[in-house]
Design a protein around this motif. Structure first.
Motif, PDB file in Angstrom:
ATOM      1  N   ASN A 580       0.830  -1.212   0.000  1.00 60.79           N
ATOM      2  CA  ASN A 580       0.000   0.000   0.000  1.00 60.79           C
ATOM      3  C   ASN A 580       0.860   1.255   0.000  1.00 60.79           C
ATOM      4  OD1 ASN A 580      -2.475  -1.178  -0.084  1.00 60.79           O
ATOM      5  ND2 ASN A 580      -2.942  -0.965   2.106  1.00 60.79           N
ATOM      6  N   ASP A 618       5.598   5.704   4.532  1.00 55.63           N
ATOM      7  CA  ASP A 618       5.778   6.058   3.111  1.00 55.63           C
ATOM      8  C   ASP A 618       5.797   7.565   2.950  1.00 55.63           C
ATOM      9  OD1 ASP A 618       3.120   7.217   2.377  1.00 55.63           O
ATOM     10  OD2 ASP A 618       2.410   5.221   3.021  1.00 55.63           O
ATOM     11  N   THR A 637     -12.136   0.841  -1.436  1.00 51.72           N
ATOM     12  CA  THR A 637     -10.851   1.017  -2.143  1.00 51.72           C
ATOM     13  C   THR A 637     -10.910   2.238  -3.035  1.00 51.72           C
ATOM     14  OG1 THR A 637      -9.280  -0.006  -3.660  1.00 51.72           O
ATOM     15  CG2 THR A 637     -11.590  -0.550  -4.014  1.00 51.72           C
ATOM     16  N   THR A 638      -9.749   2.849  -3.258  1.00 53.94           N
ATOM     17  CA  THR A 638      -9.702   3.984  -4.193  1.00 53.94           C
ATOM     18  C   THR A 638      -8.975   3.567  -5.472  1.00 53.94           C
ATOM     19  OG1 THR A 638      -7.672   4.715  -3.151  1.00 53.94           O
ATOM     20  CG2 THR A 638      -9.713   5.730  -2.363  1.00 53.94           C
TER      21      THR A 638
HETATM   22  P1  ADP Z   1      -6.780  -2.022  -1.638  1.00 54.56           P
HETATM   23  O1  ADP Z   1      -5.308  -1.891  -1.434  1.00 54.56           O
HETATM   24  O2  ADP Z   1      -7.167  -3.258  -2.302  1.00 54.56           O
HETATM   25  O3  ADP Z   1      -7.418  -0.796  -2.190  1.00 54.56           O
HETATM   26  P2  ADP Z   1      -6.797  -1.754   1.220  1.00 54.56           P
HETATM   27  O4  ADP Z   1      -7.763  -2.074   2.270  1.00 54.56           O
HETATM   28  O5  ADP Z   1      -5.401  -2.229   1.426  1.00 54.56           O
HETATM   29  O6  ADP Z   1      -7.375  -2.154  -0.159  1.00 54.56           O
HETATM   30  O7  ADP Z   1      -6.680  -0.195   1.156  1.00 54.56           O
HETATM   31  C1  ADP Z   1      -7.848   0.587   1.099  1.00 54.56           C
HETATM   32  C2  ADP Z   1      -7.571   1.969   0.627  1.00 54.56           C
HETATM   33  O8  ADP Z   1      -6.806   2.677   1.611  1.00 54.56           O
HETATM   34  C3  ADP Z   1      -6.730   2.051  -0.604  1.00 54.56           C
HETATM   35  O9  ADP Z   1      -7.554   1.987  -1.755  1.00 54.56           O
HETATM   36  C4  ADP Z   1      -6.087   3.416  -0.476  1.00 54.56           C
HETATM   37  O10 ADP Z   1      -6.930   4.448  -1.004  1.00 54.56           O
HETATM   38  C5  ADP Z   1      -5.974   3.636   0.992  1.00 54.56           C
HETATM   39  N1  ADP Z   1      -4.604   3.438   1.475  1.00 54.56           N
HETATM   40  C6  ADP Z   1      -4.128   2.338   2.063  1.00 54.56           C
HETATM   41  N2  ADP Z   1      -2.825   2.530   2.431  1.00 54.56           N
HETATM   42  C7  ADP Z   1      -2.481   3.782   2.052  1.00 54.56           C
HETATM   43  C8  ADP Z   1      -1.261   4.584   2.158  1.00 54.56           C
HETATM   44  N3  ADP Z   1      -0.136   4.093   2.710  1.00 54.56           N
HETATM   45  N4  ADP Z   1      -1.286   5.860   1.671  1.00 54.56           N
HETATM   46  C9  ADP Z   1      -2.423   6.334   1.113  1.00 54.56           C
HETATM   47  N5  ADP Z   1      -3.602   5.647   1.004  1.00 54.56           N
HETATM   48  C10 ADP Z   1      -3.600   4.372   1.445  1.00 54.56           C
END
Ligand code: ADP
Length: 694
Positions: A580, A618, A637-638
């Motif tokens: 992520n 990060d 998710t985004t």
């Molecule tokens: P996915 O990775 O499949 O989208 P996750 O549950 O891991 O599902 O993450 C959900 C959402 O959280 C991601 O779509 C993203 O928008 C946000 N996200 C997760 N980790 C980070 C990060 N380190 N920095 C910015 N946004 C993050």
């Protein structure tokens, strides 16, 4: 309205204070005394009026009696004069005089005397023996002479004063002479003398008109009684009227006596009337007293009912509000005041719009009120929802139920509303909706879990095949290496083959642990050094880092003890967070050098347990507030190709270890994801389940 004792909840009337009691009694006593005084005055006045009436009647009677006597005496004089008509002889005179005496019983003797008062003829009344029998006529010669002298002087009749003549029967008689001069051609020719018996005057001339309770008497001026007729019966009160009987030569007093019968309750109509009115008054007073008692009781009951109603209103949690037809507030109960945070006084004195209407909605409410007023008394009872404002400006939803306010004569005077604060209800509804959403997500998650379980089952066989082929190939390569002609790049191939075998085995483990996780089997927890965890994921992280142009840094505090965890799952968590973080640094406005830091250090510890904190830092675009709110929601998710399950699973895994997963913004940019795991030495002291659930 009548409220019975039972309706009023069995409350007793408070006894009136002794002061009030004595005051009320004093008032009653005063009223009764006044009334008794008034009545007795009335009766007394009526009695007085009655006696004055009797008195005046008696006075009139006395006057009348005197007039009657005088008239009778005058008639007698005329009779006497008539005797002289035609110059009678003494014998002839005697006959006509005797005739007259028979008719006039009051005259006891008549004499014809000459000018020198010598008796020419005389006649005695036939009704009694001669009054002069005992003393002889000569005894009264002086009286006759005096009377005749007076008569001559007056040239008319004159009377002597009365005198007593004892009688032969032992009694006596008061008599009086009347002398009438006889004139012939203007010359005194003689005298006519008539002797009157006073008692007979009374009995003959007056007696017949007398009432039974009346008596009449002749008295002298000093009160000495001369003669009387009729004895008034004995009574409580005697009435006396006196009148002068003024005769020429003699003046006597006629005394009329009357007695009222003993005690006459209703002496006359007026007294009867007054008594009847008094009795009516007393009756009215009694009725009034009874009515007042009844009123007092009703008043008490009413006060009780009001107090009961007030207590009821005060104990209500529902707000009550009454408005007049113009919409002005006329009544509010304490619950309503508490609801809107305003005093009753402020609400009642406030002009339109009321202070609990949110200003932005005042116009809409005004229209709503106007339309409801137009509907009139047929307003539906279901109620409607609205929003009110507290004193501090906060808005809150309410449910309003309105009913028309009808007064005692059946006219509508306004509206009564019951108001319920439904904020708590709305909050609970919101919570229930959220939990509904979560439930749906959980159901979907369960399906995904089922699929994952199925997939792991399906993937196990090809992975096992890959693993055994890799092992076989490795064996072949090793035997080839011992041959005389080794294969070109044989060693490299061996390393590659070993890696393939390792990764196939690792994939098998991942699938197994996912399978276990989904099936909720007991995870195998073992103490493991934090660095070992990082080393395990490093090859895969580096692989992806190289692809995305990211530099991976590791800061490990070597003093941290081994953590107790399900190794494979925690590796997955680390992998997920690292992936992520690296993906977050792929946006357009990224720094030239993208660095992902994996950090391990001691976390806060307490007496029972110690913790190790893992952080993945990060330099990406960070997490927007809107995204942050739903970050751990499954399927959020985004990313176009994202599943939205990563973070939600990571949190579940960490929480199952008793740890905590969170995030915060990194400076100057990026995000720090941290999670904690228990240190093995302390965690082993706890039963695994407790650790998992805490
Ligand atoms: P996915 O990775 O499949 O989208 P996750 O549950 O891991 O599902 O993450 C959900 C959402 O959280 C991601 O779509 C993203 O928008 C946000 N996200 C997760 N980790 C980070 C990060 N380190 N920095 C910015 N946004 C993050």
């Amino acid at each position: 309205m009548r409220v019975s004792q039972s309706e009023a909840g069995g409350r007793d009337n408070p006894p009136p204070s002794p002061r009030r009691w004595s005051r009320r009694w004093a008032l009653w006593v005063l009223l009764v005394a006044l009334l008794a005084g008034l009545l007795s005055t009335l009766v007394w006045l009526a009695g007085r009026y009655e006696s004055s009436r009797v008195q005046s009647r008696l006075e009139q009677d006395a006057t009348q009696t005197a007039t009657d006597i005088r008239a009778a005496l005058t008639r007698n004089i005329q009779g006497l004069q008539a005797l002289q008509a035609g110059s009678p002889t003494p014998d002839a005179w005697r006959i006509s005089a005797a005739e007259m005496l028979r008719e006039r019983r009051e005259i006891v003797r008549m004499e014809w005397r000459d000018a020198a008062l010598e008796t020419l003829a005389h006649v005695e009344t036939p009704y009694r023996t001669s009054v002069f029998e005992r003393l002889g006529r000569a005894s009264s010669q002086t009286d006759v002479a005096l009377a005749c002298a007076a008569a001559r002087r007056l040239s008319g009749p004159a009377y002597s004063s009365s005198y007593f003549q004892p009688q032969s029967d032992g009694l006596g008689l008061e008599v009086m002479d009347m002398c009438l001069p006889v004139l012939t051609a203007g010359q005194l020719a003689g005298h006519l003398v008539a002797t009157y018996s006073l008692p007979d005057i009374l009995s003959e001339l007056v007696g017949k008109q007398l009432a039974r309770d009346q008596g009449v008497a002749f008295t002298e001026a000093d009160g000495t009684r001369l003669a009387m007729y009729g004895t008034p019966s004995r009574g409580s009160r005697a009435y006396v009227a006196q009148h002068l009987l003024d005769l020429p030569g003699n003046t006597m007093v006629i005394r009329l006596e009357s007695r009222l019968g003993t005690p006459d309750l209703f002496p006359n109509l007026l007294t009867a009337l007054v008594t009847a009115m008094s009795m009516a008054l007393v009756a009215v007073l009694i009725l009034l007293g009874r009515d007042m008692r009844r009123r007092l009781k009703v008043e008490h009951d009413l006060a009780d009912a009001l107090a009961f109603r007030k207590a009821m209103e005060d104990s209500l949690v529902t707000g009550m509000r009454a408005r007049d037809l113009q919409g002005r507030v006329t009544y509010v109960n304490p619950a309503f005041c508490q609801m809107v945070g305003l005093e009753a006084r402020e609400l009642l004195q406030h002009s339109m719009p009321p202070p609990y209407w949110p200003p932005e909605q005042a116009q809409e409410y005004q229209q709503r009120q106007a339309s409801r007023l137009a509907v009139g008394a047929t307003l539906p009872r279901e109620g409607f929802e609205s929003v009110f404002m507290r004193r501090d400006g906060t808005r809150f939803p309410v449910l309003i139920i309105e009913a028309p306010l009808i007064n005692a004569v059946g006219k509508q005077t306004g509206w009564m509303s019951a108001i319920l604060d439904v904020s708590e209800q709305r909050r609970i509804e919101e919570l229930s909706r959220a939990s509904q959403d979560r439930l749906q997500a959980t159901a979907r998650l369960a399906t995904v879990g089922e699929m994952a379980s199925l997939l792991s089952h399906e993937l196990n066989q090809p992975l096992a095949a890959i693993s055994s082929y890799a092992t076989g190939s490795l064996n072949l390569l090793q035997s080839a290496a011992s041959d005389a002609q080794p294969l070109p790049h044989g060693e490299d191939l061996q390393v590659a083959m070993r890696r393939i075998a390792e990764q196939a085995e690792r994939a098998g483990k991942v699938i197994k642990s996912v399978h276990d996780f989904v099936r909720r089997r007991d995870q195998v927890r073992e103490p493991i050094a934090p660095r070992a965890l990082l080393d395990a994921v490093m090859p895969l992280v580096s692989l992806q880092a190289r692809k995305l142009g990211v530099r991976v840094l590791m800061h490990v505090d070597e003093t941290c003890g081994p953590v107790l965890c399900d190794r494979t799952m925690v590796e997955q968590v680390l992998l997920n967070l690292a992936r992520n973080g690296m993906q977050a640094m792929q946006g357009a406005a990224q720094p030239a050098e993208k660095v992902l830091t994996l950090r391990v250090r001691q976390a806060a510890s307490n007496a029972q347990s110690r913790w190790v904190e893992f952080a993945v830092i990060d330099q990406g675009e960070g997490i927007a507030e809107k995204v942050a709110a739903q970050l751990f929601t499954p399927f959020f998710t985004t990313k176009a190709e994202g599943m939205g399950l990563g973070l939600s699973l990571c949190r579940t895994v960490i929480e199952q270890h008793g740890g905590f997963l969170g995030f915060e913004a990194a400076q100057p940019r990026g995000t720090i994801f941290t999670f904690t795991l228990p240190v093995a030495a302390t965690a082993t002291a706890l039963p695994p389940d407790t650790a998992a659930l805490s």
